[in-house]
Design a protein around this motif. Structure first.
Motif, PDB file in Angstrom:
ATOM      1  N   GLU A  86       0.818  -1.221   0.000  1.00  0.00           N
ATOM      2  CA  GLU A  86       0.000   0.000   0.000  1.00  0.00           C
ATOM      3  C   GLU A  86       0.851   1.271   0.000  1.00  0.00           C
ATOM      4  N   ILE A  87       1.960   1.255   0.743  1.00  0.00           N
ATOM      5  CA  ILE A  87       2.780   2.468   0.841  1.00  0.00           C
ATOM      6  C   ILE A  87       3.357   2.862  -0.517  1.00  0.00           C
ATOM      7  N   TYR A  88       3.627   1.838  -1.383  1.00  0.00           N
ATOM      8  CA  TYR A  88       4.119   2.121  -2.723  1.00  0.00           C
ATOM      9  C   TYR A  88       2.981   2.499  -3.660  1.00  0.00           C
ATOM     10  N   ALA A  89       1.843   1.868  -3.466  1.00  0.00           N
ATOM     11  CA  ALA A  89       0.711   2.107  -4.362  1.00  0.00           C
ATOM     12  C   ALA A  89       0.113   3.503  -4.177  1.00  0.00           C
ATOM     13  N   LYS A  90       0.425   4.148  -3.038  1.00  0.00           N
ATOM     14  CA  LYS A  90      -0.141   5.473  -2.792  1.00  0.00           C
ATOM     15  C   LYS A  90       0.646   6.596  -3.462  1.00  0.00           C
ATOM     16  N   LYS A  91       1.881   6.307  -3.876  1.00  0.00           N
ATOM     17  CA  LYS A  91       2.750   7.372  -4.375  1.00  0.00           C
ATOM     18  C   LYS A  91       2.906   7.291  -5.884  1.00  0.00           C
ATOM     19  N   THR A  92       2.797   8.452  -6.502  1.00  0.00           N
ATOM     20  CA  THR A  92       2.874   8.514  -7.958  1.00  0.00           C
ATOM     21  C   THR A  92       4.313   8.419  -8.442  1.00  0.00           C
ATOM     22  N   GLY A  93       4.436   8.096  -9.728  1.00  0.00           N
ATOM     23  CA  GLY A  93       5.744   8.063 -10.356  1.00  0.00           C
ATOM     24  C   GLY A  93       5.917   6.840 -11.236  1.00  0.00           C
ATOM     25  N   LYS A  94       7.035   6.790 -11.903  1.00  0.00           N
ATOM     26  CA  LYS A  94       7.370   5.665 -12.770  1.00  0.00           C
ATOM     27  C   LYS A  94       7.915   4.516 -11.928  1.00  0.00           C
ATOM     28  N   VAL A  95       7.480   3.287 -12.253  1.00  0.00           N
ATOM     29  CA  VAL A  95       7.935   2.094 -11.536  1.00  0.00           C
ATOM     30  C   VAL A  95       8.582   1.141 -12.552  1.00  0.00           C
ATOM     31  N   ASP A  96       9.847   0.807 -12.309  1.00  0.00           N
ATOM     32  CA  ASP A  96      10.539  -0.207 -13.120  1.00  0.00           C
ATOM     33  C   ASP A  96      10.468  -1.544 -12.378  1.00  0.00           C
ATOM     34  N   TRP A  97      10.150  -2.628 -13.141  1.00  0.00           N
ATOM     35  CA  TRP A  97      10.038  -3.935 -12.493  1.00  0.00           C
ATOM     36  C   TRP A  97      10.865  -4.976 -13.229  1.00  0.00           C
ATOM     37  N   PHE A  98      11.266  -5.998 -12.465  1.00  0.00           N
ATOM     38  CA  PHE A  98      12.064  -7.098 -13.001  1.00  0.00           C
ATOM     39  C   PHE A  98      11.549  -8.391 -12.379  1.00  0.00           C
ATOM     40  N   LEU A  99      11.265  -9.377 -13.225  1.00  0.00           N
ATOM     41  CA  LEU A  99      10.856 -10.693 -12.748  1.00  0.00           C
ATOM     42  C   LEU A  99      12.114 -11.551 -12.642  1.00  0.00           C
ATOM     43  N   VAL A 100      12.446 -11.993 -11.436  1.00  0.00           N
ATOM     44  CA  VAL A 100      13.736 -12.626 -11.172  1.00  0.00           C
ATOM     45  C   VAL A 100      13.526 -14.056 -10.677  1.00  0.00           C
ATOM     46  N   LEU A 101      14.280 -14.975 -11.259  1.00  0.00           N
ATOM     47  CA  LEU A 101      14.246 -16.369 -10.815  1.00  0.00           C
ATOM     48  C   LEU A 101      15.675 -16.880 -10.697  1.00  0.00           C
ATOM     49  N   ASP A 102      16.030 -17.350  -9.514  1.00  0.00           N
ATOM     50  CA  ASP A 102      17.370 -17.873  -9.265  1.00  0.00           C
ATOM     51  C   ASP A 102      18.452 -16.885  -9.711  1.00  0.00           C
ATOM     52  N   GLY A 103      18.214 -15.582  -9.430  1.00  0.00           N
ATOM     53  CA  GLY A 103      19.206 -14.566  -9.763  1.00  0.00           C
ATOM     54  C   GLY A 103      19.238 -14.183 -11.224  1.00  0.00           C
ATOM     55  N   GLU A 104      18.308 -14.750 -12.015  1.00  0.00           N
ATOM     56  CA  GLU A 104      18.285 -14.473 -13.455  1.00  0.00           C
ATOM     57  C   GLU A 104      17.063 -13.625 -13.781  1.00  0.00           C
ATOM     58  N   ASN A 105      17.267 -12.595 -14.589  1.00  0.00           N
ATOM     59  CA  ASN A 105      16.178 -11.703 -14.989  1.00  0.00           C
ATOM     60  C   ASN A 105      15.398 -12.343 -16.129  1.00  0.00           C
ATOM     61  N   LYS A 106      14.122 -12.687 -15.846  1.00  0.00           N
ATOM     62  CA  LYS A 106      13.293 -13.345 -16.853  1.00  0.00           C
ATOM     63  C   LYS A 106      12.499 -12.364 -17.710  1.00  0.00           C
ATOM     64  N   LEU A 107      11.942 -11.351 -17.042  1.00  0.00           N
ATOM     65  CA  LEU A 107      11.164 -10.326 -17.757  1.00  0.00           C
ATOM     66  C   LEU A 107      11.396  -8.987 -17.067  1.00  0.00           C
ATOM     67  N   GLN A 108      11.142  -7.919 -17.802  1.00  0.00           N
ATOM     68  CA  GLN A 108      11.211  -6.594 -17.182  1.00  0.00           C
ATOM     69  C   GLN A 108      10.271  -5.655 -17.915  1.00  0.00           C
ATOM     70  N   GLY A 109       9.918  -4.556 -17.229  1.00  0.00           N
ATOM     71  CA  GLY A 109       9.010  -3.590 -17.831  1.00  0.00           C
ATOM     72  C   GLY A 109       8.809  -2.385 -16.920  1.00  0.00           C
ATOM     73  N   THR A 110       7.883  -1.533 -17.275  1.00  0.00           N
ATOM     74  CA  THR A 110       7.589  -0.331 -16.487  1.00  0.00           C
ATOM     75  C   THR A 110       6.085  -0.092 -16.468  1.00  0.00           C
ATOM     76  N   PHE A 111       5.647   0.616 -15.444  1.00  0.00           N
ATOM     77  CA  PHE A 111       4.287   1.163 -15.421  1.00  0.00           C
ATOM     78  C   PHE A 111       4.324   2.458 -14.618  1.00  0.00           C
ATOM     79  N   GLU A 112       3.237   3.187 -14.644  1.00  0.00           N
ATOM     80  CA  GLU A 112       3.202   4.512 -14.002  1.00  0.00           C
ATOM     81  C   GLU A 112       2.021   4.600 -13.055  1.00  0.00           C
ATOM     82  N   ILE A 113       2.260   5.265 -11.929  1.00  0.00           N
ATOM     83  CA  ILE A 113       1.182   5.550 -10.979  1.00  0.00           C
ATOM     84  C   ILE A 113       0.876   7.039 -11.066  1.00  0.00           C
ATOM     85  N   VAL A 114      -0.373   7.377 -11.316  1.00  0.00           N
ATOM     86  CA  VAL A 114      -0.764   8.773 -11.525  1.00  0.00           C
ATOM     87  C   VAL A 114      -1.612   9.251 -10.347  1.00  0.00           C
TER      88      VAL A 114
END
Length: 409
Positions: A86-114
């Protein structure tokens, strides 16, 4: 020999094929992003879903303006769901994300909170400096930051109505926010007073803020004087007074402005007196001299303005100096001293006695008058000659005495 080599080679190849068959194959794991939204509203639930071909659970690493964190998800029916705290979902801005498995980056992307425009608009506002001078492009800045109820700045180009009032004039202007801020420079009028400012955004209004518009620096002025009489009695006072001191726009300068009065005597001695303005006027007082004098007076507001120069003449009283000696000539009583109406001089008038021996100055004594008289003692311990003569001076008059004889024991 060759036959042995072929046998060894065949054995190695056979062993490799058998071991390859017995070892388990590494599972190929694929993830697919199922959440299509790229924009989320602050304060709402933010969930990111992935489809997985395995029950292996990855982790979700996010980089947010609030910080970085690693999230664990939940798996259900081949779908992995990650929910932002909740503390992150309340604040606006760009969010970069990475899906990680066993230290390996499987997927990545971005979304924005307005910002959440469905919540009540709040306005943070500031004004500064809190005061300035009139005219000459002086100004104060009024700054507003419209936010949602979660304290997120509103989106770019949010309209903010800024109003200001001075005297009988009220102005209103719509300013669009830029870099989260809507601001306006409020230039000082040419009249001193108080400017009131307020803002409005999405039906939310602020309280009024004020900025004080002070008068400008002083311009040249005139001075005058008043007194009870023109005699140099060393007792009465002369009052010096300025005209109403104003700035170049005609505003009366601020109360408490220091004015220096410079008095030059006929012997080029400089006396100083000071006054502070009340409603633009400064006054000060100087004591009458105790002898004939001519004062030249000029006043200054340091570094900004000056007055005309005036001349003040004081007439000498030149009283008749009466005196008498005691029987042994050791006590000299001067007086009674009389002023310009033949009245006794005020207490505290300086009387000077010069002591001579064989026309050579030996000493100078000074006493203040009391009830029109001053008394001097010629002590035998200090003055041991057989004869002395004296010179008495006060209020511009000088009286010499004859030579007096003294007994020496």
């Amino acid at each position: 020999m060759k036959k042995k080599i072929y046998i060894v080679f065949f054995a190695v190849v056979t062993l490799f094929l058998v071991s390859s068959t017995l070892l388990p194959k590494k599972e190929s794991i694929n993830f697919t992003l199922e959440t299509n939204e790229k924009i989320f509203v602050a304060g709402t639930k933010i969930a990111i879903d992935f489809k997985s071909t395995s029950s292996t659970k990855p982790q979700f690493f996010i980089i947010h303006s609030y910080g970085k964190t690693l999230l664990d998800g939940t798996i259900s029916n081949g779908k992995i769901t990650f929910i932002l705290p909740e503390i992150y979902a309340k604040k606006t801005g760009k969010v970069d994300w990475f899906l990680v498995l066993d230290g390996e980056n499987k997927l990545q992307g971005t979304f924005e909170i307005v910002p959440n425009d469905k919540t009540k608009t709040l306005i943070e506002n500031y004004i500064g400096p809190p005061s300035t001078l009139v005219g000459d492009h002086h100004f104060v800045m009024y700054v507003t930051i419209p936010t949602d109820s979660l304290d997120n700045p509103k989106s770019e180009n949010t309209p903010v109505i800024i109003k200001n009032q001075f005297l009988n004039s009220i102005t209103k202007e719509t300013i669009k926010s830029k870099d989260f801020v809507a601001w306006k420079d409020i230039y000082a009028p040419t009249k001193s007073g108080i400017v009131l400012v307020s803002a409005e955004c999405n039906k939310t209004i602020t309280k009024e803020y004020d900025a004080v518009i002070f008068p400008g620096i002083a311009t040249n002025f005139t001075i005058s004087f008043t007194r009870n009489h023109e005699f140099a009695d060393g007792n009465q006072i002369t009052t010096l007074k300025t005209s109403i001191i104003k700035d170049k726009f005609g505003n009366v300068i601020s109360d408490g402005t220091m004015v220096s009065f410079m008095v030059t005597t006929k012997n080029n001695m400089i006396l100083k007196s000071f006054g502070t303005t009340i409603e633009g006027i400064a006054t000060t007082q100087i004591l009458h001299p105790d002898h004939q004098e001519n004062y030249k007076v000029k006043a200054f507001v340091t570094g900004t303005a000056e007055s005309n120069s005036i001349s003040i003449n004081y007439k000498a009283i030149n009283p008749k100096i009466e005196y008498e000696f005691s029987n042994d000539n050791r006590i000299i009583t001067v007086g009674p001293l009389r002023s310009f109406m033949n009245q006794l001089v005020p207490d505290g008038i300086k009387v000077t006695l010069k002591i001579f021996h064989n026309n050579q100055l030996v000493d100078t004594l000074q006493e203040d008058s009391s009830k029109g008289k001053a008394t001097f003692t010629i002590s035998a311990d200090y003055y041991k000659e057989k004869n002395y003569s004296f010179e008495i001076s006060t209020l511009g008059s000088i009286q010499k005495t004859q030579e007096e004889k003294y007994d020496i024991h």
